[in-house]
Design a protein around this motif. Sequence first.
Motif, short mmCIF file in Angstrom:
data_model
loop_
_atom_site.label_atom_id
_atom_site.label_comp_id
_atom_site.label_asym_id
_atom_site.label_seq_id
_atom_site.Cartn_x
_atom_site.Cartn_y
_atom_site.Cartn_z
N GLY A 32 16.46 -36.47 22.41
CA GLY A 32 15.17 -37.07 22.09
C GLY A 32 14.50 -36.32 20.95
N THR A 33 13.25 -36.67 20.69
CA THR A 33 12.48 -36.05 19.62
C THR A 33 11.46 -35.09 20.22
OG1 THR A 33 12.75 -38.01 18.22
CG2 THR A 33 10.96 -36.51 17.65
N TYR A 34 11.52 -33.86 19.76
CA TYR A 34 10.61 -32.81 20.19
C TYR A 34 9.66 -32.49 19.04
CZ TYR A 34 13.91 -31.94 24.02
OH TYR A 34 14.71 -32.07 25.12
N ASN A 35 8.35 -32.48 19.31
CA ASN A 35 7.36 -32.15 18.29
C ASN A 35 7.16 -30.64 18.26
OD1 ASN A 35 6.64 -34.86 17.51
ND2 ASN A 35 5.74 -35.03 19.54
N LEU A 36 7.21 -30.08 17.07
CA LEU A 36 7.06 -28.64 16.92
C LEU A 36 5.64 -28.22 17.30
CD1 LEU A 36 8.90 -27.92 13.55
CD2 LEU A 36 9.74 -27.57 15.86
N THR A 37 5.55 -27.19 18.12
CA THR A 37 4.26 -26.59 18.45
C THR A 37 4.11 -25.24 17.76
OG1 THR A 37 5.17 -25.64 20.48
CG2 THR A 37 4.08 -27.77 20.68
N ASP A 113 10.74 -29.02 27.06
CA ASP A 113 10.49 -27.93 26.11
C ASP A 113 11.79 -27.46 25.48
OD1 ASP A 113 7.61 -27.57 26.58
OD2 ASP A 113 8.24 -26.92 28.57
N LEU A 114 11.70 -27.07 24.22
CA LEU A 114 12.82 -26.51 23.48
C LEU A 114 12.30 -25.25 22.80
CD1 LEU A 114 15.34 -28.28 21.23
CD2 LEU A 114 14.01 -26.44 20.27
N ASN A 115 13.00 -24.15 22.99
CA ASN A 115 12.62 -22.88 22.37
C ASN A 115 13.86 -22.19 21.85
OD1 ASN A 115 9.69 -22.65 23.27
ND2 ASN A 115 10.74 -22.99 25.20
N PHE A 116 13.79 -21.67 20.63
CA PHE A 116 14.89 -20.82 20.17
C PHE A 116 14.38 -19.76 19.21
CE2 PHE A 116 15.43 -24.49 17.28
CZ PHE A 116 15.51 -23.88 16.05
N VAL A 126 11.66 -18.47 14.70
CA VAL A 126 11.25 -18.69 16.09
C VAL A 126 10.60 -20.08 16.15
CG1 VAL A 126 9.85 -17.89 18.01
CG2 VAL A 126 10.85 -16.24 16.42
N VAL A 127 11.15 -20.94 17.05
CA VAL A 127 10.68 -22.31 17.15
C VAL A 127 10.34 -22.64 18.60
CG1 VAL A 127 11.38 -24.73 16.89
CG2 VAL A 127 12.07 -23.05 15.19
N ALA A 128 9.23 -23.35 18.77
CA ALA A 128 8.84 -23.91 20.06
C ALA A 128 8.51 -25.37 19.83
CB ALA A 128 7.65 -23.17 20.66
N ALA A 129 8.99 -26.25 20.70
CA ALA A 129 8.76 -27.69 20.53
C ALA A 129 8.64 -28.33 21.90
CB ALA A 129 9.88 -28.32 19.73
N ARG A 130 7.95 -29.47 21.94
CA ARG A 130 7.73 -30.19 23.20
C ARG A 130 7.92 -31.68 22.96
NH1 ARG A 130 3.89 -28.44 27.79
NH2 ARG A 130 5.47 -29.17 29.18
N LYS A 131 8.56 -32.33 23.94
CA LYS A 131 8.81 -33.77 23.86
C LYS A 131 7.54 -34.54 24.04
CE LYS A 131 13.23 -35.60 25.21
NZ LYS A 131 14.08 -36.01 26.27
#
Length: 131
Positions: A32-37, A113-116, A126-131
């Motif tokens: 899916g698409t995760y929006n960067l936070t 949530d996606l974090n890397f 460093v990236v944090a994103a949420r669907k």
Amino acid sequence: MKNFLIAFLLLFTVAACLPNRDKDDPEPELAGTYNLTSFRVNNQEFITANTGVTGTIVVTRPSDTRISLTLSLRGNGQTQTDNLGEIEIRKASGRNYDMYESGTRLGSINGTDLNFDISDGSDRIVVAARK
């Protein structure tokens, strides 16, 4: 023998009535698409209200053990898209999956949530994103 057969049928009937654990804790939909936070490069934050930069990460799942990531950043009327490639995923705990590249843990994903956090020795992203 008759008692054994009755006990076996009783056990089979009770086992058939037990709840299915897969239905109670379904696998998350990782694609899916995760929006960067948050998006930081070498401790410089790019995704803030002041910068006007937004972004997304599109996740596809080509196999049960791999995901593919595409990063898009938008700001100042321009869009930059980078294919981050395929990353190995391994089931962690609960609904969480850990992301690995060449045996090194990069982050996690759980369908929400996606974090890397990656580093090549000179740059750290460093990236944090949420669907």
